[in-house]
Design an enzyme around this catalytic site. Structure first.
Site, mmCIF file in Angstrom:
data_model
loop_
_atom_site.group_PDB
_atom_site.id
_atom_site.type_symbol
_atom_site.label_atom_id
_atom_site.label_comp_id
_atom_site.label_asym_id
_atom_site.label_seq_id
_atom_site.Cartn_x
_atom_site.Cartn_y
_atom_site.Cartn_z
ATOM 1 N N GLN A 26 15.752 -14.696 64.554
ATOM 2 C CA GLN A 26 16.582 -14.283 63.422
ATOM 3 C C GLN A 26 16.361 -15.136 62.170
ATOM 4 O OE1 GLN A 26 20.104 -14.286 66.272
ATOM 5 N NE2 GLN A 26 20.764 -12.749 64.795
ATOM 6 N N HIS A 187 16.263 -16.761 73.440
ATOM 7 C CA HIS A 187 17.210 -15.937 72.681
ATOM 8 C C HIS A 187 16.504 -14.615 72.352
ATOM 9 C CE1 HIS A 187 20.943 -16.219 69.895
ATOM 10 N NE2 HIS A 187 20.528 -14.980 69.805
ATOM 11 N N ASN A 232 20.438 -17.292 76.069
ATOM 12 C CA ASN A 232 21.508 -16.779 75.228
ATOM 13 C C ASN A 232 21.866 -15.357 75.664
ATOM 14 O OD1 ASN A 232 23.240 -16.919 72.718
ATOM 15 N ND2 ASN A 232 22.098 -15.035 72.352
ATOM 16 N N GLU A 233 23.091 -15.178 76.094
ATOM 17 C CA GLU A 233 23.678 -13.863 76.339
ATOM 18 C C GLU A 233 22.853 -12.916 77.198
ATOM 19 O OE1 GLU A 233 24.920 -12.043 72.695
ATOM 20 O OE2 GLU A 233 26.361 -13.607 72.252
ATOM 21 N N TYR A 376 33.648 -13.873 70.026
ATOM 22 C CA TYR A 376 33.922 -13.319 68.706
ATOM 23 C C TYR A 376 35.173 -12.461 68.638
ATOM 24 C CZ TYR A 376 29.042 -14.393 67.403
ATOM 25 O OH TYR A 376 27.862 -15.013 67.131
ATOM 26 N N GLU A 449 28.939 -20.015 70.078
ATOM 27 C CA GLU A 449 28.952 -19.175 68.882
ATOM 28 C C GLU A 449 30.374 -18.687 68.633
ATOM 29 O OE1 GLU A 449 26.281 -15.775 68.898
ATOM 30 O OE2 GLU A 449 24.612 -16.982 69.634
ATOM 31 N N TRP A 499 28.636 -19.431 64.339
ATOM 32 C CA TRP A 499 27.532 -18.531 64.067
ATOM 33 C C TRP A 499 27.799 -17.943 62.699
ATOM 34 C CZ3 TRP A 499 22.928 -17.638 66.340
ATOM 35 C CH2 TRP A 499 22.149 -16.639 65.731
ATOM 36 N N GLU A 506 20.054 -9.824 61.367
ATOM 37 C CA GLU A 506 21.047 -9.498 62.385
ATOM 38 C C GLU A 506 20.599 -8.323 63.276
ATOM 39 O OE1 GLU A 506 23.584 -11.078 63.592
ATOM 40 O OE2 GLU A 506 24.300 -9.404 64.791
ATOM 41 N N TRP A 507 19.496 -8.515 64.013
ATOM 42 C CA TRP A 507 19.033 -7.541 64.988
ATOM 43 C C TRP A 507 19.057 -6.119 64.424
ATOM 44 C CZ3 TRP A 507 16.614 -10.619 68.084
ATOM 45 C CH2 TRP A 507 17.149 -11.851 68.390
ATOM 46 N N PHE A 515 26.348 -13.303 58.317
ATOM 47 C CA PHE A 515 27.177 -14.142 59.181
ATOM 48 C C PHE A 515 27.223 -15.601 58.731
ATOM 49 C CE2 PHE A 515 27.178 -10.914 62.614
ATOM 50 C CZ PHE A 515 28.391 -11.183 63.242
HETATM 51 C C1 GBH Z 1 25.605 -12.807 69.164
HETATM 52 O O1 GBH Z 1 25.975 -11.807 70.085
HETATM 53 C C2 GBH Z 1 24.119 -13.107 69.245
HETATM 54 O O2 GBH Z 1 23.895 -14.154 70.157
HETATM 55 C C3 GBH Z 1 23.530 -13.489 67.910
HETATM 56 O O3 GBH Z 1 22.135 -13.484 68.001
HETATM 57 C C4 GBH Z 1 24.032 -12.558 66.849
HETATM 58 O O4 GBH Z 1 23.444 -12.809 65.606
HETATM 59 C C5 GBH Z 1 25.531 -12.718 66.764
HETATM 60 O O5 GBH Z 1 26.085 -12.356 67.967
HETATM 61 C C6 GBH Z 1 26.191 -11.822 65.746
HETATM 62 O O6 GBH Z 1 26.121 -10.473 66.110
HETATM 63 O O7 GBH Z 1 27.595 -2.572 69.250
HETATM 64 O O8 GBH Z 1 29.613 -1.969 70.436
HETATM 65 O O9 GBH Z 1 27.491 -1.917 71.580
HETATM 66 C C7 GBH Z 1 27.319 -11.391 70.004
HETATM 67 C C8 GBH Z 1 27.756 -10.561 71.197
HETATM 68 C C9 GBH Z 1 27.391 -8.557 72.398
HETATM 69 C C10 GBH Z 1 28.055 -8.471 70.120
HETATM 70 C C11 GBH Z 1 26.959 -7.099 72.320
HETATM 71 C C12 GBH Z 1 27.614 -7.036 70.018
HETATM 72 C C13 GBH Z 1 27.344 -5.000 71.195
HETATM 73 C C14 GBH Z 1 28.573 -4.206 71.027
HETATM 74 N N1 GBH Z 1 27.285 -9.191 71.103
HETATM 75 N N2 GBH Z 1 27.742 -6.406 71.316
HETATM 76 S S1 GBH Z 1 28.296 -2.547 70.551
#
Ligand code: GBH
Length: 544
Positions: A26, A187, A232-233, A376, A449, A499, A506-507, A515
């Site tokens: 990222q 990650h 990570n996650e 979050y 985060e 974070w 942001e993906w 953020f």
């Molecule tokens: C983090 O994930 C990541 O580790 C980080 O890279 C990223 O930048 C940061 O969050 C901010 O987004 O769209 O309803 O399907 C956070 C946890 C889990 C949040 C999956 C989004 C998808 C929900 N994420 N979730 S949905």
């Protein structure tokens, strides 16, 4: 309000660490430099402009026999654009060239720098004028930073010296300023070669390859890096990458999922998670046997953990709430703490859920020194018994028999950030900390985060965008609840990372979401400016 004003570094125990978090994909960009290999996210973010129909008739019939899933006929379509603004992370925020921006919190010093001066200083460094910059640079108030290595060798065992040199520079520069790096090994940026060769996380070969990579990092950096986060996650990439299909490698197999390539969402997320757990445990074992005694560091893993509240007081909804947590957090935590998956998963997923041999269960159990929690948001959970879910939701998500929503009727659970999934519910962090304490015996937790995003609105001025009151409130509310969970409830939390340090890529949201505590000007050479929240955070860490 009174409580909020009291919030200071002194609200937290001695030794509690504060930092900001980032990730290589990222942030770094520089995708063609120093021998960097292509990753699954490079491919994914670049796959647009293609329209094709991918019939998975056979795949689904095969799957049915093996995994006892009702027959279904499905196909997927790939539309243009995996990333909403058609951006990619080829440049990201160019951090590979500018890792030094981590110094942008200025230490309290005899000399007070003006806003403008600080920017000139940063700008000098940004342009690579190291020596001049270093004259100015002072330590951060934060005492640590979470950094991700992009270094997963592509399976051939060849170590890329240029990459090692780069991260040595980063690590040494941080330590010279008294900042402890917390390093994440993975990650989400798997080498594309491993995906092509054997489907990456779906194959057990990944365990050995990941272990080699991790061991290289321990050898090269472990004399100085004292905090390792293996993953990570894993829940995020298992579900988003292999069930929903919105993240790389973009696999899923359910009708109505228009953005996916071939996959099997009834089984693949579970296989991926299994291989991740075994990889984590193997790496942790190597670290403990060969490095920990001499290097004196600790090893953990970071999970995405929402808090869930039951939608109603009915026992059905309460059970569904527990299941939602089992399928998100228990999926990883139960094997790590108890040696096997939660009973609710065993019951509902059946044969599709991989099994640990006795030796594997023992290897996994206890294989961590701390639990990283990326927290979050909070949702309601509601019992779901209809089969419609299997058609509408993705398979692995449907297995929970729970629907999770940020709404009760029309009423949202909290204020919303920009991301569609991010609702602001500060109390959730306290509830979650207590849940971890009670269920897992009060392990050491680090909030790896926590943060919220704003829309990257092209029509507002930079000055306006820097005034991020909402983010200040977010962090001060969450931190207050976190402090309560430590002081009043006795939860063993020892660190907090925002974070994120900078706005970044942001993906699937590309650059539409911000953020950062620091604003990145995408229109003007990626210049950085502190938002109000950066100043607030610095002041918070200065007090008490
Ligand atoms: C983090 O994930 C990541 O580790 C980080 O890279 C990223 O930048 C940061 O969050 C901010 O987004 O769209 O309803 O399907 C956070 C946890 C889990 C949040 C999956 C989004 C998808 C929900 N994420 N979730 S949905």
């Amino acid at each position: 309000l009174a409580l909020k004003q009291e919030l200071s570094r002194g609200s937290f125990p001695k030794g509690f660490v504060f930092g900001t978090a980032s990730s290589s994909y990222q942030y770094e960009g520089a995708v063609e430099e120093d021998g960097r290999g292509k990753t699954i996210w490079d491919k994914f973010a670049h796959s647009f402009g293609m329209h094709y129909i991918n019939w998975q008739l056979n795949a689904n019939f095969r799957r049915n026999k093996k995994y006892n899933v009702e027959p279904s006929l499905s196909f997927t379509l790939r539309f243009a654009g995996k990333v909403i603004d058609f951006s990619n992370a080829d440049v990201a925020v160019d951090h590979y060239h500018m890792f030094h921006v981590i110094f942008i919190f200025f230490k309290e010093s005899k000399k007070k720098f003006s806003f403008i001066e600080k920017h000139e200083i940063q700008w000098l460094y940004f342009q690579g004028k190291w020596k001049k910059f270093l004259k100015f640079i002072l330590n951060l108030q934060q005492n640590c930073i979470r950094y991700v290595l992009h270094g997963f060798a592509d399976g051939g065992g060849e170590v890329n010296q240029a990459g090692i040199d780069h991260y040595n520079k980063v690590i040494n520069a941080l330590l010279a300023k008294g900042i402890q790096p917390y390093v994440t090994l993975y990650h989400w940026d798997l080498p594309q070669t491993l995906e092509d060769r054997y489907n990456g996380w779906l194959d057990r070969q990944i365990i050995e390859d990941f272990a080699n990579y991790a061991e290289t990092c321990f050898k090269e950096f472990g004399d100085r890096v004292k905090h390792w986060i293996t993953f990570n996650e894993p829940h995020s990439f298992a579900i988003q990458g292999y069930d929903v299909g919105l993240h790389a490698p973009g696999r899923c197999s359910t009708l109505l999922h228009l953005l996916c390539t071939a996959g099997n969402s009834a089984s693949e997320p579970y296989i991926v998670a299994h291989n991740v757990l075994l990889s984590h445990a193997t790496v942790s074992d190597i670290y403990r046997r060969k490095y920990q005694r001499t290097q004196q560091g600790s090893i953990g893993i970071a999970f995405n953990v929402m808090w869930f509240e039951p939608m109603t007081e009915s026992s059905e909804d309460k059970d569904a709430t527990q299941r939602a947590q089992d399928f998100q957090f228990g999926w990883f935590m139960d094997p790590l703490f108890f040696g096997d998956y939660p009973t609710s998963m065993r019951t509902r997923v059946g044969e599709r859920l991989p099994k640990f041999s006795e030796a594997e269960g023992a290897l996994v159990k206890g294989s961590l020194d701390f639990v990283g929690v990326n927290h979050y948001t909070t949702y309601y959970a509601k019992h779901n018994s209809t089969n419609l879910a299997r058609a509408l939701l993705n398979d692995a998500l449907a297995d929970t028999g729970a629907i999770t929503l940020p709404f009760k009727g029309w009423k949202a659970i909290g204020d919303k950030a920009f991301s569609i999934w991010l609702y602001i519910v500060p109390q959730g962090i306290r509830s979650l900390m207590n849940y971890i304490k009670d269920k897992y015996g009060n392990p050491l937790v680090i909030i790896t985060e926590n943060g919220m995003d704003d829309f990257n609105n092209p029509f507002i001025s930079t000055e306006h965008a820097l005034k991020d009151k909402k983010r200040i409130k977010y962090h001060s509310d969450y931190l207050s609840k976190l402090a309560d969970s430590i002081r009043e409830d006795g939860c063993n939390v020892q660190g907090y990372f925002v974070w994120s340090l900078l706005d970044n890529w942001e993906w699937t949201s590309g650059h539409t979401s911000r953020f950062g505590l620091y604003f990145v000007d995408y229109k003007d050479r990626l210049k950085r400016y502190p938002k109000s929240s950066a100043i607030w955070f610095k002041n918070l860490l200065r007090t008490g």
